[in-house]
Scaffold this active site. Sequence first.
Site, short mmCIF file in Angstrom:
data_model
loop_
_atom_site.label_atom_id
_atom_site.label_comp_id
_atom_site.label_asym_id
_atom_site.label_seq_id
_atom_site.Cartn_x
_atom_site.Cartn_y
_atom_site.Cartn_z
N ARG A 124 3.49 -29.30 14.54
CA ARG A 124 2.14 -28.97 14.11
C ARG A 124 1.83 -27.54 14.56
O ARG A 124 2.08 -27.19 15.72
CB ARG A 124 1.10 -29.91 14.71
N LEU B 268 -11.26 -31.59 7.58
CA LEU B 268 -12.52 -32.05 6.99
C LEU B 268 -12.32 -32.57 5.56
O LEU B 268 -13.06 -32.21 4.64
CB LEU B 268 -13.57 -30.93 7.01
N CYS C 64 -6.95 -36.98 20.60
CA CYS C 64 -7.01 -37.28 22.03
C CYS C 64 -8.14 -38.26 22.32
O CYS C 64 -9.25 -38.12 21.79
CB CYS C 64 -7.22 -36.00 22.82
N GLN D 51 2.78 -37.26 19.12
CA GLN D 51 2.67 -35.81 19.27
C GLN D 51 2.93 -35.46 20.74
O GLN D 51 2.13 -35.82 21.62
CB GLN D 51 1.28 -35.32 18.86
N ALA E 171 -2.00 -36.36 21.34
CA ALA E 171 -1.27 -35.42 22.18
C ALA E 171 -0.89 -36.09 23.49
O ALA E 171 -1.76 -36.50 24.27
CB ALA E 171 -2.12 -34.18 22.45
N PRO F 201 -3.19 -36.95 15.06
CA PRO F 201 -3.35 -37.27 16.48
C PRO F 201 -4.72 -36.85 17.00
O PRO F 201 -5.18 -35.76 16.72
CB PRO F 201 -2.24 -36.46 17.16
N TYR G 56 -2.51 -24.52 22.59
CA TYR G 56 -1.74 -25.10 23.68
C TYR G 56 -0.43 -24.34 23.86
O TYR G 56 -0.18 -23.35 23.19
CB TYR G 56 -1.58 -26.60 23.45
#
Length: 370
Positions: A230, A301, A25, A100, A57, A23, A182
């Site tokens: 997650r 990555l 944003c 998500q 998200a 996911p 979060y």
Amino acid sequence: MSQLFSPFALGPLQLKNRIAIAPMCQYSAVEGLATDWHMIHLGSLALSGAALLIIEATAVSPEARITPADLGLWSDGHQAALAPVIAAIRKHSPIRLAVQLAHAGRKASSQVPWEGGANIAPGGIGWQTVAPSAVPHAEGEAVPLALDAAGLQKVQDDFVAAARRVHALGIEGIELHAAHGYLLHQFLSPLSNRRDDQYGGALENRMRFPLEVFDAVRAAVPREVAVGVRISASDWVEGGWDLEQSIVFANALKQRGTDFIHVSSGGISPLQKIPVGPGYQIQFAERIKAATGLPTIGVGLITEPEHAESIVLQGQADVVALARGILYDPRWPWHAAARLGAQVDAPPQYWRSQPHHLTTLFGATRLGQR
């Protein structure tokens, strides 16, 4: 046979290969409503050949948004705005979908990244944030309100309502966002959770609210909808959330029936020191997978097909997720299949792009023209 292009299941969610799109944003919604950007962006990614697309998200309430431009799913109107995007993907792609669901907690009310990403004080386009404790993310930022019993119940109810809308849209999976600093992560980390009630202090207490949210969401949707979580496996700050606590949390989720765990890291504190490099988070996924046996998504990555192949082949993760890498190269799965001698789904409109020397890259294709 390439292991990256072998099938796998996240609980009831059957995947044709081990490539997921993490996911990301987009900060392109209007009052939480999906826009043309989501049609273009998600539609493009749906044609990539990846097996799973996890939608960004998605806020469970207005105050749950990271920025005023976040995608949301807190009303029937938000469900209706997203429905045409889902319908278009279904028409043209076999990719599996998940959403998500997220609450930003004290990291809400922020500017979009290309405007600096700074905290916006309440008033105007900003709003009062909430958190486990009245502790701001960084010095000088607006102080969040500590959630009381009514506030905790509202957050849980908001997650449940959004989960039901995900199911109503016909989407196959839900990922609860308990990472990147979060709200659910804020409850887990001792750096942000300073409560002295049953939701703070000992590890068991700090895990309690995220587990309650998981239980409520799992109960709210049918078993054929995959539900996973997650996490940030490390805060990368001394005295913060770490891998050993993550393993305890993952095992608690396993006991409650989670279908997968998606392993990331960081985000809780500006003091974090992250040794960024190719696959820098895979060590966490590997340890959690080994300790729990859960279907595990690894990320961080990963840009080279051979690297992704080795991660799956060595059992470090079951599924490899890409984010920035697939934004840069939206046909990454095609190119990975070509490098690894595998096959990948492509829409028939694109079959003629198959290189002449890769006669089976897109499977059994047939083209004719007068």
